[in-house]
Design a protein around this motif. Structure first.
Motif, mmCIF file in Angstrom:
data_model
loop_
_atom_site.group_PDB
_atom_site.id
_atom_site.type_symbol
_atom_site.label_atom_id
_atom_site.label_comp_id
_atom_site.label_asym_id
_atom_site.label_seq_id
_atom_site.Cartn_x
_atom_site.Cartn_y
_atom_site.Cartn_z
ATOM 1 N N LEU A 88 0.619 -1.501 -0.175
ATOM 2 C CA LEU A 88 -0.187 -0.007 -0.118
ATOM 3 C C LEU A 88 0.322 1.144 0.293
ATOM 4 O O LEU A 88 0.548 2.033 -0.641
ATOM 5 N N ASN A 117 4.519 1.164 -1.002
ATOM 6 C CA ASN A 117 4.668 1.762 -1.945
ATOM 7 C C ASN A 117 3.477 2.134 -3.605
ATOM 8 O O ASN A 117 3.766 3.616 -4.279
ATOM 9 N N GLU A 118 2.304 1.634 -3.708
ATOM 10 C CA GLU A 118 1.301 1.837 -4.613
ATOM 11 C C GLU A 118 1.417 3.884 -3.753
ATOM 12 O O GLU A 118 1.265 4.504 -5.441
ATOM 13 N N MET A 119 1.468 4.027 -2.645
ATOM 14 C CA MET A 119 0.858 5.579 -2.691
ATOM 15 C C MET A 119 1.563 6.352 -3.174
ATOM 16 O O MET A 119 1.885 7.572 -3.275
ATOM 17 N N GLN A 170 3.658 5.861 -5.384
ATOM 18 C CA GLN A 170 3.566 5.779 -7.374
ATOM 19 C C GLN A 170 3.178 6.627 -7.386
ATOM 20 O O GLN A 170 3.248 7.881 -8.298
ATOM 21 N N THR A 171 1.512 7.055 -6.592
ATOM 22 C CA THR A 171 1.126 7.894 -6.944
ATOM 23 C C THR A 171 1.336 9.393 -6.844
ATOM 24 O O THR A 171 0.961 10.102 -7.846
#
Lengths: 200, 178
Positions: free
Chosen positions: B39, B41-43, B45-46
């Motif tokens: 989570l 990591n994705e945040m 990236q966003t």
């Protein structure tokens, strides 16, 4: 940062003494920041430029009431935010940004740069960035305006929690909470895309 | 800490705005929880994607159009600062403070106040308490002062003098024995 604030303060003082050149300097300094923010807030190119102009007209009209309690940057973003929220609440959503995208760097301008040899240049990568950017714009427009405002001000415009609290007129804790929810919501909307492209 | 407590902290963790203690707790949790690590990591990236998205620029005739609009706008005039300050006092951020002040006032109004709190303190002793005896004494003193100034105006003294004269004119046999 302090130097910028001092320069802004001097410009404001000159504006308050009815120096038109000082106001033009303020516009030149902030027009793209304000326009970029409004574009992402309302997602409509024609109206975004109109709203950006309205932001500076209102700033011009009320420059005498500016008392340096906030920075000029914060003040302009506050005016722009209020205009965007009024616009969105009135439901005057124009064409989607994807149909008529806001002006980006022109092809001539990019050509001038891409003529230079660059080993990192990859046509596919540029295409991917454009595709991602469009996807991102669409995802942003689906966020509630309160979350979108905080996220754009923090993650795109680089304002601090305190400055955002002044702009949206709410406590610091609310700003932090909105930022978390905005990031989580946007991540959820982009997750399939991120998984596909960037998963380790 | 469990995932439910860690997730809301991930945004601030990305901004490096957590306390040292919270940062340590998040670090420990992330080393053990793949879901939260993903989570985060994705945040990240966003946020990175959003920050690196191409920026928009105004059209070349933006300044000209703005100047045309400003030319139609009346010249700005200095506004009254007190009006802006007054407006600032009632902005949404200050409303909770006003609400608390109003609640405090309401509480003070309806709170039962002990009697001794509202009873005024006794008067200081610089003015003596006037009783009936003291009033009579004051009147007597005033009377003595008046008669000393003009004894003939004193009716009591005149009556006394008249009665004394009558006694002197009476025959000796008729005088009462003293």
């Amino acid at each position: 940062m302090i130097a910028v604030s001092d320069a802004d303060a001097r410009l404001v003082l000159r504006c308050q003494a009815n120096d038109a050149a000082a106001f033009n300097e303020i516009v030149a300094r902030y027009k793209n920041k304000v326009y970029n923010y409004i574009c992402r807030m309302v997602g409509a190119v024609a109206d975004a430029e109109d709203l950006a102009q309205e932001t500076f007209v209102r700033a011009y009209m009320s420059i005498h009431s500016f008392q340096s309690r906030a920075s000029l940057n914060t003040w302009l973003f506050r005016i722009a935010t209020n205009l965007c929220i009024d616009y969105l609440r009135k439901g005057r959503r124009a064409k989607a940004m994807t149909a008529t995208p806001c002006r980006e760097i022109t092809e001539e301008e990019t050509d001038a740069v891409s003529d230079l040899p660059d080993e990192r240049f990859e046509p596919q990568r540029s295409l991917l960035s454009k595709e991602l950017a469009d996807h991102l714009d669409r995802a942003l427009q689906t966020l509630p305006e309160k979350l979108r405002t905080v996220m754009l001000l923090y993650d795109v415009e680089g304002l601090s929690y305190e400055e955002i609290a002044q702009i949206v007129d709410c406590p610091l804790g609310t700003v932090k909470s909105r930022l978390f929810h905005a990031r989580a919501a946007l991540r959820a909307k982009l997750a399939p895309y991120l998984d596909e492209r960037w998963s380790p | 800490m469990n995932c439910r407590k860690i997730e809301p902290l991930l945004s601030e963790y990305l901004n490096n705005s957590l306390s040292a203690r919270e940062t340590l707790a998040v670090d420990r949790h992330l080393s053990e929880c793949n879901a939260c690590a993903r989570l985060l990591n994705e945040m990240r990236q966003t946020v990175s994607l959003l920050a690196s998205a191409p920026r928009r620029e105004v059209s070349p005739d933006f300044m000209a159009n703005l100047q045309a609009r400003l030319a139609q706008t009346p010249a700005p005039t200095p506004r009254r600062v007190w009006r802006d300050n007054l407006r600032a006092m009632f902005r949404p951020r200050t409303l909770p403070a006003w609400g608390m002040a109003a609640a405090a006032c309401a509480l003070l109004l309806f709170l039962p106040i002990p009697r001794h709190v509202i009873t005024p303190p006794p008067a200081p002793n610089d003015t003596p308490v006037q009783t009936a005896d003291s009033i009579a004494q004051i009147a007597k003193n005033q009377h003595v002062a008046l008669t000393a100034y003009s004894p003939l105006d004193d009716l009591a003294a005149a009556n006394l003098a008249a009665s004394s004269a009558d006694l002197e004119n009476e025959p000796a046999g008729e005088r009462p024995a003293r």
